[in-house]
Design a protein around this motif. Structure first.
Motif, short mmCIF file in Angstrom:
data_model
loop_
_atom_site.label_atom_id
_atom_site.label_comp_id
_atom_site.label_asym_id
_atom_site.label_seq_id
_atom_site.Cartn_x
_atom_site.Cartn_y
_atom_site.Cartn_z
N ARG A 124 46.55 3.47 37.17
CA ARG A 124 46.15 3.18 35.80
C ARG A 124 45.31 1.90 35.70
O ARG A 124 44.41 1.82 34.88
CB ARG A 124 47.40 3.06 34.93
CG ARG A 124 47.15 3.22 33.48
CD ARG A 124 48.45 3.66 32.83
NE ARG A 124 48.38 3.72 31.41
CZ ARG A 124 47.77 4.66 30.71
NH1 ARG A 124 47.14 5.64 31.32
NH2 ARG A 124 47.77 4.65 29.40
N THR A 180 42.48 8.65 27.47
CA THR A 180 43.84 9.02 27.88
C THR A 180 44.84 8.70 26.76
O THR A 180 45.70 9.52 26.43
CB THR A 180 44.24 8.27 29.17
OG1 THR A 180 43.29 8.63 30.20
CG2 THR A 180 45.63 8.63 29.62
N HIS A 223 38.01 5.38 29.86
CA HIS A 223 38.93 6.40 30.34
C HIS A 223 40.34 6.13 29.81
O HIS A 223 41.06 7.06 29.42
CB HIS A 223 38.92 6.45 31.87
CG HIS A 223 39.58 7.67 32.41
ND1 HIS A 223 40.90 7.70 32.74
CD2 HIS A 223 39.10 8.92 32.62
CE1 HIS A 223 41.22 8.90 33.18
NE2 HIS A 223 40.13 9.67 33.11
#
Length: 70
Positions: free
Chosen positions: A3, A14, A10
């Motif tokens: 992560r 997410t 991104h």
């Protein structure tokens, strides 16, 4: 991909998808309003109920209000 290596874009995508899944799950949940014989006590976790034929709730100040219909 760990992560911490995700780009900010991104990560945002997410997070948005996770929120969309949570909203969808809430929309599918059943909802029931309890029918009570009297207003619950002020320390009750119940904040929406029916007494007789009246839909009632407790506002932020703790006052019991009746939902008016038009």
């Amino acid at each position: 991909m760990p992560r911490s290596n995700l780009s900010p874009q991104h990560r945002a995508i997410t997070n948005e998808r996770a929120l969309e899944r949570r909203v969808a799950a809430l929309e599918r949940r059943t909802f029931a309003v309890p029918v009570l014989g009297e207003d619950p006590p002020a320390d009750s976790v119940c904040n929406l109920w029916i007494v007789g034929s009246q839909l009632r709730y407790r506002d932020a100040s703790g006052t019991v209000r009746r939902v008016a219909t038009t």
